[in-house]
Design an enzyme around this catalytic site. Structure first.
Site, PDB file in Angstrom:
ATOM      1  CG  ASP A 175      -2.084  -3.786  21.893  1.00 11.24           C
ATOM      2  OD1 ASP A 175      -1.284  -3.466  20.976  1.00 11.24           O
ATOM      3  OD2 ASP A 175      -1.744  -3.884  23.078  1.00 11.24           O
ATOM      4  CE1 TYR A 178      -2.353  -8.349  23.679  1.00  8.12           C
ATOM      5  CE2 TYR A 178      -4.287  -7.510  22.529  1.00  8.12           C
ATOM      6  CZ  TYR A 178      -3.367  -7.414  23.558  1.00  8.12           C
ATOM      7  OH  TYR A 178      -3.455  -6.404  24.459  1.00  8.12           O
ATOM      8  CG  HIS A 294      -1.706   1.184  22.469  1.00  9.48           C
ATOM      9  ND1 HIS A 294      -2.868   0.442  22.532  1.00  9.48           N
ATOM     10  CD2 HIS A 294      -0.726   0.388  22.992  1.00  9.48           C
ATOM     11  CE1 HIS A 294      -2.611  -0.744  23.063  1.00  9.48           C
ATOM     12  NE2 HIS A 294      -1.318  -0.809  23.354  1.00  9.48           N
ATOM     13  CG  HIS A 304       1.962  -1.310  30.143  1.00  9.14           C
ATOM     14  ND1 HIS A 304       3.037  -1.860  29.483  1.00  9.14           N
ATOM     15  CD2 HIS A 304       0.928  -2.187  29.986  1.00  9.14           C
ATOM     16  CE1 HIS A 304       2.667  -3.016  28.938  1.00  9.14           C
ATOM     17  NE2 HIS A 304       1.405  -3.244  29.237  1.00  9.14           N
ATOM     18  CG  HIS A 331       0.069   0.070  26.679  1.00  8.42           C
ATOM     19  ND1 HIS A 331       0.570  -0.983  25.943  1.00  8.42           N
ATOM     20  CD2 HIS A 331       1.127   0.603  27.345  1.00  8.42           C
ATOM     21  CE1 HIS A 331       1.881  -1.074  26.143  1.00  8.42           C
ATOM     22  NE2 HIS A 331       2.230  -0.137  26.988  1.00  8.42           N
ATOM     23  CB  VAL A 332      -3.146  -0.089  31.445  1.00  9.31           C
ATOM     24  CG1 VAL A 332      -3.396  -0.683  32.834  1.00  9.31           C
ATOM     25  CG2 VAL A 332      -1.851   0.704  31.430  1.00  9.31           C
TER      26      VAL A 332
END
Length: 432
Positions: A175, A178, A294, A304, A331-332
């Site tokens: 990520d 974005y 990820h 998630h 991710h989180v």
């Protein structure tokens, strides 16, 4: 820097986040996405979005973009404005819907000396000089680690904190920009990170925001990511830019960059590559083994939940068998450190898991954790920040997490880590 303005629903969310607090720390609100334009003094031949990454033991990949055609050449040397070597490479571009990228240049330079500052220019453009420092050939070595970076005001201050940490290599578990289909945001992101990514090697792997798939018009995922952030996958015998590995500090540390969004079951190319890659490692020569993913395999945040569960079931036993020391995830949008764990239980011979998806993304923080806190979860906090992993020697490393506290960095969590290969109780332990 220009800012993107959000609607009332996002403003309300920001207010709610600003009132969310613990006894010791107030959660920060959202900040708008930054839009970084090209500098006013640039022209079509100006190198932009420059970033560097490791290639093998002693080489570096230089990547940059020009708006117009320009030579794919890098001149470099160890003194400013004195370039004693040069290398040529290739150029590509891509189209996405109505967008066409600039000319993306890719040049590998080297061999390079360790712990050395090199000055370089791209496309023989004398108006812009860059420099980077190569990692050391032996320990100690410092990694900076940050996930879900994005390009907001929080991102900007996190980058400033990273820039002051004097790290050797940056690891980013997915990520990046974005952009989410809005291709000019990839260009904005490249400009935002250039002062940092052009001066130290950035090693990245993909997250869900890199997929950018829009069938039937854009049916191939990761088009932008693969074009802009080429990693040395071929050096590690991988067939995909979505997963690879590399060595640093003369082979003392081996880093696995795994793909959470490509096939990972036991019949997949990634799984077979991982088995072969792990089997090549001599832990007498490589005492440290790290992995990046990820979607986290362990997560006590409400956000998630179980997103990484299928990958965990497929690959966790391999990482346990080969005594991976630490697994970093993103991710989180929060920070969480777990104890050493295997198959959902404490295990002194399993990896320590760290979620660090708190770089500064536009979606804000995931500030709701499960209650009660699981036994395997040691420290958790919904704050922006970054981590530093200092590998001190062949047996010990020091992990610190630095909260971005209203643009000031505060070290909020730390732990000493002893690697598994040095623990006699783990040397001959088999998989459960």
């Amino acid at each position: 820097m220009e800012c993107t303005h959000y609607g009332p629903h996002v403003v309300l969310l920001a207010l709610l986040l600003s009132f969310s607090f613990s006894l010791s720390y107030h959660r920060p609100p959202l900040r708008a996405t930054l839009s970084i334009p090209a500098p006013q003094d640039t022209d079509g031949l100006t190198p932009q979005q420059v970033h560097v990454s490791l290639v093998g033991d002693n080489k570096m990949r230089i990547t940059w973009i020009t708006e117009n055609e320009a030579p794919s050449i890098v001149d470099y040397g160890t003194s400013s404005r004195t370039y004693t070597s040069s290398a040529t490479g290739s150029v590509t571009s891509y189209s996405f819907l109505l967008y066409t990228s600039g000319h993306i240049h890719d040049v590998i330079i080297g061999p390079l000396s360790p712990s050395t500052v090199y000055y370089y220019r791209c496309s023989s453009n004398s108006a812009y000089e860059f420099s980077f420092k190569t990692p050391p050939s032996k320990l100690p070595l410092k990694f900076a680690i940050v996930g879900d970076l994005g390009q907001t005001g929080w991102t900007n201050s996190t980058l400033q904190h990273l820039g002051g940490s004097d790290y050797d290599v940056l690891l980013l578990p997915g990520d990046l920009s974005y952009a989410d289909l809005d291709q000019p945001l990839w260009d904005s992101y490249g400009r935002l990170v250039e002062p940092f990514a052009s001066s130290r090697p950035w090693m990245v792997t993909e997250g869900n925001h890199e997929i950018e798939k829009l069938p039937p018009m854009e049916s191939s995922p990761f088009k932008s990511y693969n074009a802009r952030w080429r990693m040395p996958y071929d050096i590690s015998a991988s067939d995909s830019n979505l997963y690879y590995s590399f060595d640093v500090a003369g082979g003392a540390v081996h880093v696995l960059m795994l793909g959470s969004y490509t096939d990972f079951d036991s019949s997949s190319a990634q799984f077979k590559w991982l088995m072969a890659d792990l089997d090549k490692i001599d832990r007498k020569q490589t005492p440290w083994l790290l992995a990046l993913i990820h979607a986290p395999w362990y997560n006590s945040n409400e956000a998630h939940q179980r997103d990484g569960e299928d990958m965990r079931k497929s690959m966790e036993s391999l990482l346990y068998q080969y005594k991976v020391d630490v697994v970093f995830a993103g991710h989180v949008h929060a920070y969480e450190r777990f104890t050493r764990v295997y198959d959902n239980s404490k295990d002194g011979c399993g990896p320590m898991h760290v979620t660090i998806g708190d770089g500064g993304n536009r979606e804000g923080l995931a500030n709701k954790f499960l209650d009660p806190q699981p036994e395997i979860s040691v420290f958790r906090e919904a704050s922006f920040g970054h981590g530093e992993f200092l590998v001190v020697n062949e047996t010990h490393a020091h992990w610190t997490w630095h909260r971005n506290d209203d643009d000031e960095q505060v070290m909020a969590d730390q732990v000493w880590v002893t690697n598994l290969i040095s623990k006699t109780t783990c040397k001959n332990k088999s998989i459960k």
